[in-house]
Design an enzyme around this catalytic site. Structure first.
Site, PDB file in Angstrom:
ATOM      1  N   CYS A 283      47.876  42.500  37.472  1.00 16.08           N
ATOM      2  CA  CYS A 283      47.685  41.839  36.087  1.00 16.08           C
ATOM      3  C   CYS A 283      47.550  42.538  35.725  1.00 16.08           C
ATOM      4  O   CYS A 283      47.542  43.654  35.908  1.00 16.08           O
ATOM      5  CB  CYS A 283      46.356  40.905  36.393  1.00 16.08           C
ATOM      6  SG  CYS A 283      45.390  41.664  37.462  1.00 16.08           S
TER       7      CYS A 283
ATOM      8  N   HIS B 228      44.554  45.431  47.421  1.00 14.72           N
ATOM      9  CA  HIS B 228      45.124  44.488  48.488  1.00 14.72           C
ATOM     10  C   HIS B 228      46.466  44.569  49.017  1.00 14.72           C
ATOM     11  O   HIS B 228      46.634  43.145  48.490  1.00 14.72           O
ATOM     12  CB  HIS B 228      44.474  43.127  48.102  1.00 14.72           C
ATOM     13  CG  HIS B 228      43.004  42.992  49.068  1.00 14.72           C
ATOM     14  ND1 HIS B 228      42.182  42.554  49.378  1.00 14.72           N
ATOM     15  CD2 HIS B 228      43.335  43.287  50.333  1.00 14.72           C
ATOM     16  CE1 HIS B 228      41.434  42.434  49.917  1.00 14.72           C
ATOM     17  NE2 HIS B 228      41.838  42.721  51.035  1.00 14.72           N
TER      18      HIS B 228
ATOM     19  N   HIS C 129      38.466  46.988  40.426  1.00 13.34           N
ATOM     20  CA  HIS C 129      37.641  46.120  39.697  1.00 13.34           C
ATOM     21  C   HIS C 129      35.701  46.919  39.637  1.00 13.34           C
ATOM     22  O   HIS C 129      35.032  46.607  39.230  1.00 13.34           O
ATOM     23  CB  HIS C 129      37.052  45.737  41.676  1.00 13.34           C
ATOM     24  CG  HIS C 129      37.739  45.681  42.480  1.00 13.34           C
ATOM     25  ND1 HIS C 129      38.305  44.719  42.134  1.00 13.34           N
ATOM     26  CD2 HIS C 129      38.248  45.477  43.816  1.00 13.34           C
ATOM     27  CE1 HIS C 129      38.948  43.646  43.030  1.00 13.34           C
ATOM     28  NE2 HIS C 129      38.523  44.426  43.872  1.00 13.34           N
TER      29      HIS C 129
ATOM     30  N   CYS D  34      38.860  48.177  34.982  1.00 17.26           N
ATOM     31  CA  CYS D  34      40.280  47.665  34.428  1.00 17.26           C
ATOM     32  C   CYS D  34      38.826  47.341  32.719  1.00 17.26           C
ATOM     33  O   CYS D  34      38.075  46.757  32.727  1.00 17.26           O
ATOM     34  CB  CYS D  34      39.719  45.303  34.088  1.00 17.26           C
ATOM     35  SG  CYS D  34      40.619  44.132  33.415  1.00 17.26           S
TER      36      CYS D  34
ATOM     37  N   GLU E 194      33.723  43.919  42.954  1.00 21.52           N
ATOM     38  CA  GLU E 194      33.620  43.486  41.381  1.00 21.52           C
ATOM     39  C   GLU E 194      32.125  43.915  41.178  1.00 21.52           C
ATOM     40  O   GLU E 194      31.822  43.959  41.492  1.00 21.52           O
ATOM     41  CB  GLU E 194      34.460  43.071  41.444  1.00 21.52           C
ATOM     42  CG  GLU E 194      34.320  42.379  39.830  1.00 21.52           C
ATOM     43  CD  GLU E 194      34.655  41.386  38.893  1.00 21.52           C
ATOM     44  OE1 GLU E 194      36.275  40.932  39.225  1.00 21.52           O
ATOM     45  OE2 GLU E 194      34.470  40.662  38.181  1.00 21.52           O
TER      46      GLU E 194
ATOM     47  N   CYS F 286      38.198  36.177  33.774  1.00 25.23           N
ATOM     48  CA  CYS F 286      39.264  36.716  33.027  1.00 25.23           C
ATOM     49  C   CYS F 286      40.202  35.565  34.014  1.00 25.23           C
ATOM     50  O   CYS F 286      40.553  35.095  34.815  1.00 25.23           O
ATOM     51  CB  CYS F 286      39.640  37.920  33.673  1.00 25.23           C
ATOM     52  SG  CYS F 286      41.384  38.134  33.341  1.00 25.23           S
TER      53      CYS F 286
ATOM     54  N   SER G 291      45.605  38.856  51.115  1.00 21.15           N
ATOM     55  CA  SER G 291      45.537  38.784  49.791  1.00 21.15           C
ATOM     56  C   SER G 291      45.159  37.084  49.709  1.00 21.15           C
ATOM     57  O   SER G 291      45.406  36.533  49.413  1.00 21.15           O
ATOM     58  CB  SER G 291      46.048  38.825  48.741  1.00 21.15           C
ATOM     59  OG  SER G 291      46.161  37.993  47.186  1.00 21.15           O
TER      60      SER G 291
ATOM     61  N   ASN H 190      43.643  35.670  46.697  1.00 22.79           N
ATOM     62  CA  ASN H 190      44.072  34.525  45.432  1.00 22.79           C
ATOM     63  C   ASN H 190      46.103  34.194  45.870  1.00 22.79           C
ATOM     64  O   ASN H 190      46.452  33.554  45.598  1.00 22.79           O
ATOM     65  CB  ASN H 190      44.426  36.075  44.533  1.00 22.79           C
ATOM     66  CG  ASN H 190      45.303  36.915  44.261  1.00 22.79           C
ATOM     67  OD1 ASN H 190      46.651  36.598  43.598  1.00 22.79           O
ATOM     68  ND2 ASN H 190      45.139  37.924  44.403  1.00 22.79           N
TER      69      ASN H 190
ATOM     70  N   SER I  34      47.887  41.180  43.400  1.00 16.39           N
ATOM     71  CA  SER I  34      48.520  42.188  44.111  1.00 16.39           C
ATOM     72  C   SER I  34      49.503  42.607  44.599  1.00 16.39           C
ATOM     73  O   SER I  34      49.988  43.230  45.397  1.00 16.39           O
ATOM     74  CB  SER I  34      47.696  42.481  45.179  1.00 16.39           C
ATOM     75  OG  SER I  34      47.417  41.247  46.111  1.00 16.39           O
TER      76      SER I  34
END
Ligand code: F3S
Length: 286
Positions: free
Chosen positions: A13, A40, A75, A97, A127, A193, A221, A223, A265
């Site tokens: 991202c 990650h 993070h 970010c 985070e 986000c 990871s 995600n 990542s």
């Protein structure tokens, strides 16, 4: 020849991209450290190590070094950590970010104004640890229905709710609804986000129309795993790979359309390597 579709939202991202670039720009300099692994992803962390960039988990690790550059990852970190690096006179390069920084500012200002802060997020996520550390008063962290139901706040004070940037939107709404029923004087700030959601929605759309789907990302990871599950739900032949090495191109031999996406990542060069090789293979077998 089989059609190969690469998701536009595959991979980093904006915030991660920026943080990783920030580190690569400083390779070759002396004593460059990242506060925690920059992302990650083993490949990237190892590559950076080979270029002399080390990840630390505490500033004490830098005792005895007097000219360190410490890069804060996307993070973000708590105010304490931030200041402990600053007071040591190390150069701080803040790659937090901007969307996370915005949450830090909300939490700092609103808690200073005497409001109670609730974070919808996973307590153990770095985070969230960082966000928590910008409040001047105790913070309440909620990540489950049970915790939302059991939440008890001071009725005399206002409440501000923020969210971890990568929290699931539906779950956020569900938890906010429970908290709202308690009739506090409350302000909800949806700080999720949309990069994660966009990536998931695009992956689902592609997986729906192709006959095989490739999801690239580190095994650890979360995600990427989530992306894999979404794609697998739409497309039986979904492959979860870390790099091209894990892919058996022959599995794609009789397939007429292939989709590719990657977790947040996964670096671009890994995605591109898979994409070019899959395309070449499809051309050769057609
Ligand atoms: Fe990425 Fe920043 Fe969003 S790090 S997921 S762009 S909050």
């Amino acid at each position: 020849e089989a059609e190969v579709i690469l998701a536009r939202s595959a991979g980093f991202c904006f915030g991660v991209h920026r943080a990783v670039d920030t580190v690569y720009e400083r390779t070759g300099m002396e004593n460059v450290y990242t506060y925690g692994p920059i992302i990650h992803n083993d490949e990237v962390v190892k590559d950076l190590e080979s270029k002399g960039v080390k990840a630390i988990s505490d500033v004490v690790q830098l005792d005895g070094i007097d000219n360190a550059t410490v890069i804060i990852r996307s993070h973000g970190v708590s105010k304490n950590v931030y200041e402990s690096i600053k007071t040591k006179n190390y150069e701080v390069v803040d790659a937090t970010c901007p969307f996370v920084l915005k949450i830090h500012r909300i939490v700092e200002q609103e808690s200073k104004a005497g409001k109670q802060i609730v974070i919808i997020g996973n307590e153990k996520h770095p985070e969230v640890e960082g966000i928590k550390g910008w409040s001047v008063s105790p913070v309440y962290i909620v990540d489950s229905i049970e915790k939302a139901q059991n939440l008890e706040l001071d009725r005399a004070k206002e409440v501000v709710v923020v969210s971890q940037t990568t929290f699931n939107y539906n779950k956020f709404q569900e938890l906010v609804e429970i908290i709202n029923k308690k009739s506090y004087n409350i302000t909800i700030k949806n700080t999720i986000c949309n990069a994660t959601e966009e990536r998931q929605t695009e992956a689902r759309d592609i997986a729906r129309k192709v006959s095989a789907m490739i999801v690239i990302g580190d095994k650890s990871s979360s995600n990427t795993r989530k992306l894999y599950e979404i794609c697998k739900g739409e497309c039986e032949d979904t492959f979860y790979i870390q790099t091209l090495r894990d892919l058996n191109l022959n599995d794609l031999r009789f397939i007429d359309s292939i989709g590719i996406t990657a977790g947040a990542s996964t670096p671009n060069n890994i995605i591109e390597e898979v994409y070019t090789n899959v395309r070449e293979f499809c051309r050769d077998v057609s």
